[in-house]
Design a protein around this motif. Structure first.
Motif, PDB file in Angstrom:
ATOM      1  N   LYS A  84      -4.381  41.978 -28.853  1.00  0.00           N
ATOM      2  CA  LYS A  84      -4.325  40.556 -28.494  1.00  0.00           C
ATOM      3  C   LYS A  84      -3.299  40.301 -27.396  1.00  0.00           C
ATOM      4  O   LYS A  84      -3.475  39.410 -26.561  1.00  0.00           O
ATOM      5  N   HIS A 248     -10.856  39.002 -28.914  1.00  0.00           N
ATOM      6  CA  HIS A 248     -10.408  37.774 -29.587  1.00  0.00           C
ATOM      7  C   HIS A 248      -9.615  36.903 -28.622  1.00  0.00           C
ATOM      8  O   HIS A 248      -9.871  35.688 -28.494  1.00  0.00           O
ATOM      9  N   TRP A 252     -10.742  33.063 -27.154  1.00  0.00           N
ATOM     10  CA  TRP A 252     -10.035  31.822 -27.446  1.00  0.00           C
ATOM     11  C   TRP A 252      -9.237  31.308 -26.257  1.00  0.00           C
ATOM     12  O   TRP A 252      -9.039  30.095 -26.133  1.00  0.00           O
ATOM     13  N   VAL A 285     -17.993  39.079 -30.653  1.00  0.00           N
ATOM     14  CA  VAL A 285     -16.709  39.331 -31.315  1.00  0.00           C
ATOM     15  C   VAL A 285     -16.920  39.611 -32.797  1.00  0.00           C
ATOM     16  O   VAL A 285     -16.358  40.563 -33.358  1.00  0.00           O
ATOM     17  N   ARG A 289     -16.261  42.931 -35.141  1.00  0.00           N
ATOM     18  CA  ARG A 289     -15.455  42.880 -36.363  1.00  0.00           C
ATOM     19  C   ARG A 289     -16.224  43.493 -37.543  1.00  0.00           C
ATOM     20  O   ARG A 289     -15.670  44.267 -38.329  1.00  0.00           O
TER      21      ARG A 289
END
Length: 377
Positions: A84, A248, A252, A285, A289
């Protein structure tokens, strides 16, 4: 009816994720990351010591192997949070190295694990060669027995962290089959050729022509093959978790941009066509996962099941990751390709991850072969 599977973090895993997230927030903001990747090493020299101090370097190893009692889930938790923040330290390579040493089960390997976990030793994994194009099983580096031990001759490529490592773990082939050696990186006969990848990670090509002592051999034959396969699969799991973290953030960050950027008197997030593109990004995404969870569940099963699950994850990371990153750039417009925003850096990291340890074609074939092997068994 069986109980539903629980994919929530345990309290210990949540605390681990929170500690990594705090590190990224405090020590790896955009200005500090920029300064690190523009340095000669490409990393902040103090960060690896912090990883050791916080227990991350041993979090994914069982206690009997010299770790702190965790497993691949803990490694994935750490790697995802590092992804991230686009952290450039070679954590996935460390995961592969620690698993390989644990699988070797020799006194020398176990001693190395202890020093590795404490941050006292830095190792680099020298498996890849240009001819293999990411396939670690393609080995042209050779070894032969000599009076003083073994002579190793060959060239390894894309060795991450080699310029900071005290020793290299080298795969080679010889009369007794595949073998794994521990090689002092400062020895005469070891030449490092460093360069920077598209994502600013530092790697080296390594030329080898030297004689090592007999005890430098960590494993050979079937034991070496099994240890390498296990190590690479664990490294790919960590790499997949890192890619999920990058995806991720790309998703976002793009959502936040669309909610603030206005056009024709309204925010871009209100346009239905852009909402659909964001929905497609979210699907990729979540597919990544799901396949990461599947691979984590399969890692303790047979080698065939493990390899099939890991290759499925790698294909999704390559295809879905680049889709998410390219859409993020498109939705940001021209500013998305600049150095000042993380968006282009997300794409670069996912582009490199897609090709590390083999691309889509190789892993589709590997998935098919592993699935066939499981069906026969």
């Amino acid at each position: 009816m069986s109980d539903p599977m629980n994919f929530d973090y345990s309290p210990e895993q949540q605390a681990l994720a929170d500690s990594v997230a705090r590190f990224v927030e405090r020590e790896y903001d955009w200005d500090k990351r920029t300064a690190a990747i523009r340095s000669n090493e490409g990393v902040d020299p103090g960060h690896w010591a912090t990883f050791a101090e916080l227990g991350w370097l041993g979090a994914g190893l069982p206690e009997e192997a010299g770790g702190f009692g965790g497993g691949p889930v803990e490694n994935a938790v750490i790697a995802q949070e590092l992804g991230k923040g686009l952290v450039t330290e070679p954590f996935a390579a460390h995961v592969a190295i620690s698993q390989l040493l644990a699988a070797c089960e020799t006194p020398a390997a176990l001693d190395l694990i202890e020093r590795l976990v404490m941050g006292e030793a830095r190792l680099a994994l020298a498996l890849g060669e240009a001819e293999g194009r990411g396939d670690y099983t393609v080995v042209r580096t050779t070894y032969e027995a000599v009076a003083d031990g073994f002579r190793i001759v060959g060239r390894k490529s894309l060795v991450e962290g080699a310029s900071l490592a005290g020793h290299l773990i080298v795969s080679a082939t010889g009369p007794e089959g595949p073998a794994i050696f521990l090689v002092d990186a400062s020895r005469e006969g070891v030449a490092l050729n460093p360069y920077r990848l598209l994502d600013s990670h530092r790697v080296c090509d390594v030329d080898l022509d030297l004689v090592v002592a007999a005890e430098a051999m960590l494993a050979r034959g079937d034991a070496a093959s099994a240890a390498l396969a296990l190590a690479v699969d664990h490294g790919l799991l960590a790499l997949g978790a890192e890619a999920l973290g990058v995806m991720h953030s790309a998703l976002w960050d793009t959502r936040d941009y669309l909610k603030t950027r206005t056009q024709f008197g309204t925010t871009l997030s209100s346009f239905q066509a852009l909402q659909h593109r964001m929905a497609d990004m979210l699907i990729e995404v979540e597919m990544t996962r799901s396949l990461l969870f599947h691979a984590l569940c399969a890692v303790e099963r047979s080698p065939g099941e493990r390899s099939a699950a890991v290759s499925a994850l790698k294909v999704q990371v390559a295809e879905g990751g680049l889709f998410v990153a390219s859409q993020a750039i498109q939705l940001h417009g021209g500013i998305g390709v600049t150095e000042e925003l993380p968006i282009s850096h997300y794409y670069r990291r996912l582009f490199v991850i897609a090709r590390l340890f083999g691309g889509t074609d190789m892993h589709v074939n590997r998935f098919a072969e592993a699935t066939d092997r499981c069906d026969r068994d």
